[in-house]
Design an enzyme around this catalytic site. Structure first.
Site, PDB file in Angstrom:
ATOM      1  N   SER A   1      38.590  24.361  63.768  1.00 47.37           N
ATOM      2  CA  SER A   1      38.235  25.767  63.948  1.00 47.37           C
ATOM      3  C   SER A   1      38.619  26.572  62.705  1.00 47.37           C
ATOM      4  CB  SER A   1      38.967  26.334  65.173  1.00 47.37           C
ATOM      5  OG  SER A   1      38.669  27.693  65.332  1.00 47.37           O
ATOM      6  N   GLY A   2      37.653  27.337  62.214  1.00 48.31           N
ATOM      7  CA  GLY A   2      37.902  28.160  61.032  1.00 48.31           C
ATOM      8  C   GLY A   2      37.516  27.504  59.734  1.00 48.31           C
TER       9      GLY A   2
ATOM     10  N   ASN B   1      40.515  31.319  63.542  1.00 43.06           N
ATOM     11  CA  ASN B   1      39.186  31.728  63.102  1.00 43.06           C
ATOM     12  C   ASN B   1      38.737  32.931  63.925  1.00 43.06           C
ATOM     13  OD1 ASN B   1      36.655  31.883  62.001  1.00 43.06           O
ATOM     14  ND2 ASN B   1      35.857  30.076  63.010  1.00 43.06           N
TER      15      ASN B   1
ATOM     16  N   SER C   1      35.111  31.579  65.982  1.00 43.25           N
ATOM     17  CA  SER C   1      35.201  30.147  66.265  1.00 43.25           C
ATOM     18  C   SER C   1      34.203  29.753  67.350  1.00 43.25           C
ATOM     19  CB  SER C   1      36.626  29.808  66.718  1.00 43.25           C
ATOM     20  OG  SER C   1      36.717  28.451  67.094  1.00 43.25           O
ATOM     21  N   SER C   2      33.446  28.678  67.081  1.00 49.19           N
ATOM     22  CA  SER C   2      32.515  28.151  68.086  1.00 49.19           C
ATOM     23  C   SER C   2      33.315  27.376  69.126  1.00 49.19           C
ATOM     24  CB  SER C   2      31.485  27.232  67.427  1.00 49.19           C
ATOM     25  OG  SER C   2      30.688  27.939  66.517  1.00 49.19           O
TER      26      SER C   2
END
Length: 1164
Positions: A170-171, A219, A222-223
């Site tokens: 993430s990020g 992030n 973030s997804s």
């Protein structure tokens, strides 16, 4: 030069632990400053900061510090081109490119390593896309566009489907990289028709970011789900459509966020736009007011405008063809989730039961937004149904159970909405044109390890294990193909196979299998499941049990060991939602809400892998099937994820993969800051170092014959270069320079080198260049020194000549300046003494002036003080005298007032008596007549004066005209007889003065006339007033006479009433009707009189006027009570009416007084 691990005093077994925990560097660069001899215990090194240290050598192990690559290879855009392929070389090369060259992309064989710069770079514009279009992968600098172009080119050349796998934690920038890859395809492979499908493909990004991305500690965007987007192409390789699959949405984020994290962006975007008129019915406020959006603390992101992003999301919905009604339904469902989180649950009966108030505002909003029955939802949120073979039970739930059920419902609603939106996006991107090939873009989560790892991290790491296995097999396959293509003898390369770890997770009676089995047990718990894992897999190399915990387990993944906490695994795997709540939602009056939960078992399977396929929207049947109560989802989350992951792997294995590994350089999100510890951790996790290891196990360095000859021809002899066969020249050179034939191999087009051989050749080349350079430097330096000597000799002679001239000129100048200085000193001393005398003189005069002024001011102040004292005494004495005088005067005035008041009362009394007499009225009348006569005389006198003034004015006018004629004649005579201009001017001036006098006389006449007219009008008005006053006096006189007459008769006969005839055409004298009250009775002021008015003939209407106002029509012999208001005054009056409330309004003909007074009447 070489890389050295930073020294730590712990034993070698704990070396990595100490390096990660105790130091800020993973690897440091150093130089050997003392030759190493066999048997030495340590190496003497000098670090980059000039620090000298001793590096101990392990005698038992043969591992020496890693050698550093030559400077020419530092900063290479492909890591596999490095001579020494190992972890520190990779890390250093990435750091140099990222920090010194600001290059965020680097190749590692078939892998593109992308480092997130945390800054917007100008490398993604339209012209950059066209620059990479049509280029080979190694022709330009590494870029995501180069990978996308390679995939597009291979699809067109090989007619095989392609995949771009973007991974990272993430990020790290996965979503952005996938977005830029899709932008490249949309630009290069634009649709040939007017469907504008490429714009729709790009429009899906803001929608998926809004509903699937959130802020985390690592992030801001973030997804929280994985997605695989297939972009379809036709035979001409134009985009014709797309399809999207999603994996493992993080549903727990809907109901819980950690500190400094947020829920999904769409919630905050909707709250930021709640003030819009169309969202008034949603009853939303700011995000801080809702439990599901405020658990993380700060609800905003720096530099992000949620309201603006919401407009972009709505525009994307519109571009994808989602109707306004569907958009409003989506926003209502999202708003209902926020209201669901704010329900107030009240405990009852010692916590065994609870309830929700029917007046709860958020419950009302939740039911109205979803269109469900309020009472049913209120009941089933706090109760659950148990079905047995014999009976059905309804049981209350505790507060915690209700909270869990509420959270599960919220997660389920959001997950169903998420799936519905994905289906509609796929429907908008679907096409009926036959798909020829596709390129898939996989945006998947990277390997994750936190302090607390739960079910989500387990599934993510399981997916990364599968992807890493596929990646290793693909890299090994490419390596094998390369050797076979170049006809190099093939030897088996050992690489890490993570199939045992995958079997531990997904095989029969593996972790997922045991988890599903425990979920089926009615009273299954996380502790029981953990115990089963310990019993079953304790012997596995990839499974470990923590020493201090019985509710967690450790899995040895390819990247690192990860400890998972078992708490919550079963609940998250079951994803339990009670059937009663789902049935209420199915009965919603809104079709879209009902469709979300209708026939869920049909909408859950993953979409097929075949070409041109897309998800279909489930159709709501007219009569839903009957299901058993309290039935949970038939497929667990782990089972669904495993199936979807197998489908994904089948798709990837059927395509040609291209890999993008995103690296997060630091956790502070600072631009162009590189943290080596974090970078090495991610490089290990994403498989880049494994790629390096596989490449290093064979022949990692590869040179074409042409490039090798151009680079190392300096090591050859002149007779060898004259040969035409380049391959033979290279073979001869290598056989002479490298004695071990296993260190290199000759292929068809390339030369393959073992690790370190290119560095050795670079060292020989550098030595050859160094020797040649020394010879060149020796010759050049001798020539430069001789040239320098000749120039210095010529310069010395010139300097001496100029120096001697300068010294002579300086002496002459010194003599002139000495003489001038003496003169200056004389004049200066004289001026200084004169100025000192003037200053002393001026100071003396000033002191005298100030002293004299001071003495005079003192005398003046004394005189002034005495004068002011005298004035103060004068005013004080005057004030005392005035005060005494005023006091005496006030007393005198008071006495005079009392005396005058007494006299005035006496005079008033006399005047009142006199005013009632007739003589006084006569005197007033005589006085008024005299005034009228005097005013008439004054009017006559003013008329005479006016006539006289008119005559004078006419005489003046005639005289003026005569004079003017005379002057004109004289003027003509003068003009004829004499032509003197001066006389003419005098005459004109005289004429002008006469004209001015005439104008002045006219103005005076006008003023007199105006004054006369005004005074005349005033006199006329005064005369008319006097006449009116005279008439009133006459009338009053007559009235007084009548009153006197009436008083004299009333004393004799009593109270009399005047009567007038009712016949208006016949006038006669009023008759007198006597009252029954005798006149001898004494009357007081305000006393009521009992009056009987006889009316024998009925032909006349008697009226009574008492004190000029009270009148009453009397019936025949009607007794009337009248108040006695003083001596009566009789006059003729007109008939009036008697009001129903017995108040009489009347007006007297003589005194014209209108009075309303109460007259009570009694009938006898």
């Amino acid at each position: 030069m070489l890389y050295v691990r930073k020294y730590c005093s712990y034993v070698f077994y704990y070396f990595w632990f100490c390096t990660w925990q105790k130091t800020s560097y993973i690897w440091r660069s150093a130089e050997i400053i003392k030759d190493y001899k066999e048997g030495d215990k340590s190496l003497r090194l000098k670090l980059e900061d000039e620090t000298v240290c001793e590096y101990p050598i392990d005698r038992q192990g043969s591992q020496l510090p890693f050698l550093r690559n030559p400077d020419i290879l530092v900063g290479e855009n492909d890591l596999t081109a490095l001579s020494y392929l190992h972890e520190p070389a990779v890390l250093h090369n990435l750091k140099v490119r990222f920090l010194e060259s600001n290059h965020i992309y680097t190749y590692c064989g078939i892998v593109l390593v992308a480092i997130n710069p945390y800054e917007q770079l100008p490398i993604y514009e339209q012209d950059v896309i066209y620059a990479y279009s049509g280029q080979n992968m190694g022709d330009m600098d590494p870029h995501i566009f180069a990978v996308a172009e390679e995939a597009y080119k291979q699809m067109a050349r090989d007619e095989k489907n392609q995949s771009i796998i973007v991974s990272g934690e993430s990020g790290a920038g996965k979503t952005v990289s996938a977005k830029y890859a899709m932008r490249f395809f949309a630009t290069v492979g634009g649709s040939a028709s007017d469907t504008n499908i490429e714009a729709k493909v790009l429009a899906s990004s803001p929608i998926m970011e809004a509903i699937g991305n959130a802020k985390t500690t690592r992030n801001d965007n973030s997804s929280r789900f994985g997605k695989y987007i297939q972009i379809g192409f036709d035979k001409r390789y134009h985009i014709i459509g797309a399809n999207m699959r999603t994996y493992l949405l993080e549903k727990s984020r809907v109901v819980f966020q950690a500190e400094d994290e947020r829920n999904y962006h769409i919630f905050y975007q909707l709250c930021a736009s709640a003030s819009l008129p169309e969202f008034k019915d949603l009853s939303l406020t700011c995000a801080e007011d809702f439990f599901y959006t405020s658990q993380g603390g700060d609800t905003s992101i720096d530099g992000v405008d949620d309201a603006d992003d919401f407009e972009k999301t709505r525009h994307a919905f519109t571009l994808l063809g989602v109707k306004e009604s569907h958009q409003m339904a989506i926003f209502k469902i999202i708003a209902s989730i926020l209201h669901l989180g704010n329900l107030e649950i009240q405990a009852e009966r010692d916590g065994d039961a609870c309830s929700i108030s029917g007046q709860d505002e958020h419950l009302n909003n939740f039911c109205s937004l979803l269109g469900v029955e309020h009472s049913q939802m209120q009941h089933w949120l706090c109760h659950r149904k148990f079905v047995t073979t014999a009976e059905t039970y309804v049981k209350t739930m505790s507060v915690q159970q209700v909270v869990n059920a509420r959270n599960a419902l919220a997660k389920h609603i959001y997950a169903q909405l998420f799936n519905w939106i994905v289906e509609h996006v796929n429907k908008a991107l679907h096409t009926t044109i036959k798909q020829h090939s596709f390129i898939g873009v996989l945006d998947i989560y990277g390997f994750e390890t936190f302090e607390v790892n739960s079910f989500e991290q387990f599934c993510i790491n399981y997916a990364n294990e599968k992807l890493q296995q596929q990646f290793n097999l693909h890299v090994f396959k490419l390596e094998q193909e390369e050797y076979m293509k170049e006809q190099i003898p093939w030897t088996l390369i050992d690489f890490y196979d993570n199939q045992p770890c995958i079997d531990l997770i997904e095989a029969k009676l593996g972790i997922l299998d045991l988890l599903d089995e425990e979920c089926k047990v009615p009273k299954g718990t996380d502790q029981n499941w953990a115990q089963k894992l310990y019993d079953r897999h304790s012997a596995s190399q990839h499974f470990q049990k923590p020493r201090m915990s019985n509710t967690s387990f450790i899995v040895v993944h390819f990247a690192d060991k990860v400890e998972y906490q078992c708490e919550g695994f079963l609940e998250k795997n079951r994803d339990t939602v009670y059937e009663e709540q789902i049935n209420i939602l199915k009965a919603s009056k809104y079709p879209m809400v009902a469709d979300l939960f209708h026939d869920e078992k049909d909408s859950m399977p993953a979409p097929p892998v075949g070409k041109g396929t897309s998800s279909k929207i489930s159709v709501r049947s007219a009569r839903p099937a009957v299901k058993a109560a309290n039935k949970e989802h038939k497929k667990t989350v782990g089972h669904q994820f495993r199936n979807s992951l197998h489908l994904l792997m089948e798709t990837l294995n059927a395509t040609t993969p291209h890999y993008v590994r995103c690296i997060k350089p630091n956790d502070e999100k600072l631009p162009f800051k590189f943290d080596p510890k974090r970078a090495v951790q991610q490089l290990r996790a994403c498989g880049v170092l494994e790629t390096i290891r596989i490449s290093a196990a064979g022949y990692p360095s590869r040179w074409s014959y042409h490039d090798f000859l151009n680079r190392y021809r300096v090591l050859m002899k002149k007779r060898d270069i004259s040969k035409n066969d380049k391959k033979q020249i290279c073979k001869t050179l290598l056989e002479n320079l490298i004695t071990d034939p296993d260190k290199f191999q000759f292929g068809r087009t390339k030369i393959f080198f073992r690790a370190g051989q290119v560095a050795y050749l670079e060292k020989l080349r550098a030595d050859k260049f160094r020797a040649a350079t020394i010879m060149i430097q020796k010759t050049v330096r001798g020539w430069l020194q001789r040239l320098k000597y000749r120039r210095m000799k010529e310069a010395a002679v010139t300097i001496q000549r100029y120096t001697r001239g300068h010294l002579a000129r300086r002496l002459a100048d010194h003599l002139r300046k000495t003489r001038a200085a003496i003169i200056f000193q004389k004049q200066y001393r004289m001026l200084r003494i004169f100025r000192a005398f003037q200053n002393i003189r001026q100071a003396t005069i000033t002191i005298q002036a100030f002293a004299r002024g001071m003495f005079v001011r003192r005398v003046y102040h004394k005189i002034l003080l005495e004068h002011k004292t005298t004035i103060i005494q004068k005013h004080a004495r005057a004030w005392l005298a005035r005060k005494q005088f005023l006091r005496l005067r006030c007393a005198t005035v008071v006495l005079q007032c009392y005396y005058r008041r007494m006299k005035a009362k006496q005079e008033l009394k006399a005047l009142k008596i006199e005013a009632r007499s007739a003589e006084h009225l006569k005197r007033l009348n005589i006085g008024m007549e005299n005034k009228v006569v005097q005013l008439q005389r004054k009017v006559d006198e003013q008329n005479k004066e006016y006539k006289l003034l008119n005559e004078q004015l006419s005489a003046l006018t005639s005289a003026h005209s005569t004079e003017m004629k005379k002057l004109k004649k004289e003027l003509e005579q003068y003009q004829q007889s004499q032509g003197d201009g001066n006389q003419l001017v005098d005459l004109q001036e005289e004429i002008e003065s006469l004209q001015l006098e005439l104008k002045k006389a006219h103005s005076e006449r006008k003023i007199i006339e105006d004054a006369y007219v005004k005074e005349k009008d005033l006199l006329k008005k005064r005369v008319s007033d006097l006449e009116e006053e005279n008439a009133l006096l006459k009338q009053e006189k007559e009235e007084l006479n009548n009153r006197v007459l009436c008083q004299s008769e009333g004393k004799k006969k009593g109270l009399w009433i005047h009567n007038s005839s009712s016949n208006p055409g016949r006038s006669r004298a009023p008759s007198q009707l006597p009252c029954l009250l005798p006149a001898s009775r004494g009357l007081r002021w305000g006393e009521w009189l009992h009056v009987t008015v006889p009316n024998p003939r009925g032909t006349c209407t008697p009226q009574i006027c008492v004190q000029g106002g009270c009148m009453l029509p009397a019936a025949s012999w009607a007794p009337i009570l009248l108040p006695f208001l003083g001596p009566p005054r009789f006059c003729r009056v007109a008939p009036t009416r008697l009001w129903p409330h017995r108040k009489a309004a009347c007006r007297c003909k003589l005194c014209t007084a209108l009075v309303t007074c109460p007259l009570p009447v009694q009938q006898q």
